[in-house]
Design a protein around this motif. Sequence first.
Motif, PDB file in Angstrom:
ATOM      1  N   LEU A 212       0.855  -1.189   0.000  1.00  0.00           N
ATOM      2  CA  LEU A 212       0.000   0.000   0.000  1.00  0.00           C
ATOM      3  C   LEU A 212       0.887   1.234   0.000  1.00  0.00           C
ATOM      4  O   LEU A 212       1.611   1.504   0.961  1.00  0.00           O
ATOM      5  N   VAL A 213       0.857   1.970  -1.102  1.00  0.00           N
ATOM      6  CA  VAL A 213       1.567   3.244  -1.186  1.00  0.00           C
ATOM      7  C   VAL A 213       0.609   4.332  -0.716  1.00  0.00           C
ATOM      8  O   VAL A 213      -0.505   4.453  -1.232  1.00  0.00           O
ATOM      9  N   HIS A 214       1.025   5.110   0.259  1.00  0.00           N
ATOM     10  CA  HIS A 214       0.117   6.072   0.875  1.00  0.00           C
ATOM     11  C   HIS A 214       0.896   7.272   1.407  1.00  0.00           C
ATOM     12  O   HIS A 214       2.128   7.251   1.481  1.00  0.00           O
ATOM     13  N   LEU A 215       0.170   8.297   1.774  1.00  0.00           N
ATOM     14  CA  LEU A 215       0.749   9.468   2.415  1.00  0.00           C
ATOM     15  C   LEU A 215       0.567   9.339   3.918  1.00  0.00           C
ATOM     16  O   LEU A 215      -0.527   9.014   4.393  1.00  0.00           O
ATOM     17  N   CYS A 216       1.630   9.578   4.646  1.00  0.00           N
ATOM     18  CA  CYS A 216       1.529   9.530   6.102  1.00  0.00           C
ATOM     19  C   CYS A 216       2.333  10.672   6.697  1.00  0.00           C
ATOM     20  O   CYS A 216       3.212  11.230   6.048  1.00  0.00           O
ATOM     21  N   SER A 217       2.015  10.993   7.928  1.00  0.00           N
ATOM     22  CA  SER A 217       2.725  12.074   8.609  1.00  0.00           C
ATOM     23  C   SER A 217       3.826  11.507   9.484  1.00  0.00           C
ATOM     24  O   SER A 217       3.562  10.666  10.351  1.00  0.00           O
ATOM     25  N   PRO A 218       5.083  11.934   9.275  1.00  0.00           N
ATOM     26  CA  PRO A 218       6.177  11.465  10.141  1.00  0.00           C
ATOM     27  C   PRO A 218       6.089  12.052  11.540  1.00  0.00           C
ATOM     28  O   PRO A 218       6.834  11.653  12.432  1.00  0.00           O
ATOM     29  N   TYR A 219       5.181  13.008  11.743  1.00  0.00           N
ATOM     30  CA  TYR A 219       5.022  13.650  13.042  1.00  0.00           C
ATOM     31  C   TYR A 219       3.904  13.021  13.864  1.00  0.00           C
ATOM     32  O   TYR A 219       3.632  13.439  14.973  1.00  0.00           O
ATOM     33  N   ASP A 220       3.225  11.993  13.296  1.00  0.00           N
ATOM     34  CA  ASP A 220       2.077  11.379  13.945  1.00  0.00           C
ATOM     35  C   ASP A 220       2.347   9.894  14.148  1.00  0.00           C
ATOM     36  O   ASP A 220       2.730   9.190  13.213  1.00  0.00           O
ATOM     37  N   ASP A 221       2.145   9.402  15.370  1.00  0.00           N
ATOM     38  CA  ASP A 221       2.399   7.989  15.654  1.00  0.00           C
ATOM     39  C   ASP A 221       1.336   7.072  15.048  1.00  0.00           C
ATOM     40  O   ASP A 221       1.596   5.908  14.772  1.00  0.00           O
ATOM     41  N   CYS A 223      -1.394   5.714  12.199  1.00  0.00           N
ATOM     42  CA  CYS A 223      -1.558   5.691  10.746  1.00  0.00           C
ATOM     43  C   CYS A 223      -2.635   4.670  10.416  1.00  0.00           C
ATOM     44  O   CYS A 223      -2.583   3.520  10.884  1.00  0.00           O
ATOM     45  N   LEU A 224      -3.622   5.066   9.609  1.00  0.00           N
ATOM     46  CA  LEU A 224      -4.730   4.183   9.269  1.00  0.00           C
ATOM     47  C   LEU A 224      -4.366   3.193   8.175  1.00  0.00           C
ATOM     48  O   LEU A 224      -5.141   2.283   7.885  1.00  0.00           O
ATOM     49  N   ALA A 225      -3.198   3.362   7.556  1.00  0.00           N
ATOM     50  CA  ALA A 225      -2.832   2.507   6.427  1.00  0.00           C
ATOM     51  C   ALA A 225      -2.731   1.044   6.833  1.00  0.00           C
ATOM     52  O   ALA A 225      -3.117   0.149   6.072  1.00  0.00           O
ATOM     53  N   ALA A 226      -2.209   0.770   8.040  1.00  0.00           N
ATOM     54  CA  ALA A 226      -2.057  -0.617   8.483  1.00  0.00           C
ATOM     55  C   ALA A 226      -3.408  -1.309   8.598  1.00  0.00           C
ATOM     56  O   ALA A 226      -3.570  -2.452   8.148  1.00  0.00           O
ATOM     57  N   ASP A 227      -4.378  -0.616   9.191  1.00  0.00           N
ATOM     58  CA  ASP A 227      -5.724  -1.200   9.310  1.00  0.00           C
ATOM     59  C   ASP A 227      -6.340  -1.401   7.933  1.00  0.00           C
ATOM     60  O   ASP A 227      -7.006  -2.415   7.669  1.00  0.00           O
ATOM     61  N   GLN A 228      -6.142  -0.437   7.037  1.00  0.00           N
ATOM     62  CA  GLN A 228      -6.681  -0.534   5.679  1.00  0.00           C
ATOM     63  C   GLN A 228      -6.096  -1.729   4.937  1.00  0.00           C
ATOM     64  O   GLN A 228      -6.824  -2.490   4.282  1.00  0.00           O
ATOM     65  N   LEU A 229      -4.771  -1.907   5.065  1.00  0.00           N
ATOM     66  CA  LEU A 229      -4.117  -3.010   4.365  1.00  0.00           C
ATOM     67  C   LEU A 229      -4.516  -4.359   4.963  1.00  0.00           C
ATOM     68  O   LEU A 229      -4.741  -5.330   4.232  1.00  0.00           O
ATOM     69  N   ALA A 230      -4.627  -4.425   6.292  1.00  0.00           N
ATOM     70  CA  ALA A 230      -5.038  -5.671   6.944  1.00  0.00           C
ATOM     71  C   ALA A 230      -6.445  -6.072   6.524  1.00  0.00           C
ATOM     72  O   ALA A 230      -6.721  -7.255   6.263  1.00  0.00           O
ATOM     73  N   SER A 231      -7.342  -5.097   6.441  1.00  0.00           N
ATOM     74  CA  SER A 231      -8.717  -5.387   6.009  1.00  0.00           C
ATOM     75  C   SER A 231      -8.744  -5.883   4.574  1.00  0.00           C
ATOM     76  O   SER A 231      -9.495  -6.803   4.227  1.00  0.00           O
ATOM     77  N   TRP A 232      -7.930  -5.283   3.717  1.00  0.00           N
ATOM     78  CA  TRP A 232      -7.894  -5.697   2.298  1.00  0.00           C
ATOM     79  C   TRP A 232      -7.386  -7.127   2.176  1.00  0.00           C
ATOM     80  O   TRP A 232      -7.925  -7.927   1.412  1.00  0.00           O
ATOM     81  N   ILE A 233      -6.335  -7.458   2.930  1.00  0.00           N
ATOM     82  CA  ILE A 233      -5.778  -8.814   2.889  1.00  0.00           C
ATOM     83  C   ILE A 233      -6.841  -9.836   3.275  1.00  0.00           C
ATOM     84  O   ILE A 233      -7.008 -10.879   2.615  1.00  0.00           O
ATOM     85  N   SER A 234      -7.589  -9.530   4.333  1.00  0.00           N
ATOM     86  CA  SER A 234      -8.642 -10.445   4.783  1.00  0.00           C
ATOM     87  C   SER A 234      -9.747 -10.578   3.750  1.00  0.00           C
ATOM     88  O   SER A 234     -10.234 -11.684   3.477  1.00  0.00           O
ATOM     89  N   SER A 235     -10.127  -9.453   3.151  1.00  0.00           N
ATOM     90  CA  SER A 235     -11.229  -9.475   2.174  1.00  0.00           C
ATOM     91  C   SER A 235     -10.868 -10.222   0.898  1.00  0.00           C
ATOM     92  O   SER A 235     -11.741 -10.738   0.199  1.00  0.00           O
TER      93      SER A 235
END
Length: 270
Positions: A212-221, A223-235
Amino acid sequence: MLKISAFSKLSGVSVKALRFYDSVKLLEPAVIDPNNGYRYYTQEQLLTVKRITAFKEHGFTLDQIKTFLEEHPLPEVKLKLADKKKELERSILEAQQQLKGIDNRIARVEEADKRQHETPITVRSVQPQLTASIRDIVPRAHLCLLLDELTKYVNSYGEGEGRDLTILWYDHGGTDTDQADLEVAIPLTKAIPSNERVNVRLLPELKAAASLVHLCSPYDDSCLAADQLASWISSQGYVRSDKEPIRETYLTSDKDIYGKMRLAELLFPL
């Protein structure tokens, strides 16, 4: 005799500039009325103004111009002009290097924009890669310190400049959720020495990984990308592998962050 306003119109130099020239003793009025403080200039001083303007157009400072308004032997004048030429040549070289840097930035921005608009989630393989890495259990806020430590180390061997930084996320350490077991890695083009902190090794191949290529903030601990990718893998009926850690690769270097977001690729081994 000309009042300062009339002299300004004839010379094309603002009243403010003429007052400044007077304050630095570059061009003083011919007469200052003691009663009202009015400044008066002579027509002959128009030539001096023209000389000052011409020297400024060639990049000379006011202090340098002041010396040219004084009497100097021509060989000495030639040396001063030659020094200015060298100064300008250095400036041109610096500007050319800056232009090259800007061109490189534009190319990286175009590449990042292209990758950002690719299909968000794919399954791909990852080739083995020689890397230098540091693994530690640290607070998440210390991630930047590890990356900086590793970058300085590989740079000391002429490696790592401008290359993608990868973070390998292992299990969290202990019960403190702020502590993370992680490894930071930088790809290498040649083998360099390891030490007590830095491990030079071959980062293993991933035969299949959800990307998953995405935009994330290096100043924020968070990130929703992990949950998004995990859900996609399951689906999609895939199963995450527990043999390899999650990988996160920064596709945007620290120098190429515009705003607060950076482009990154999240990889879940399958």
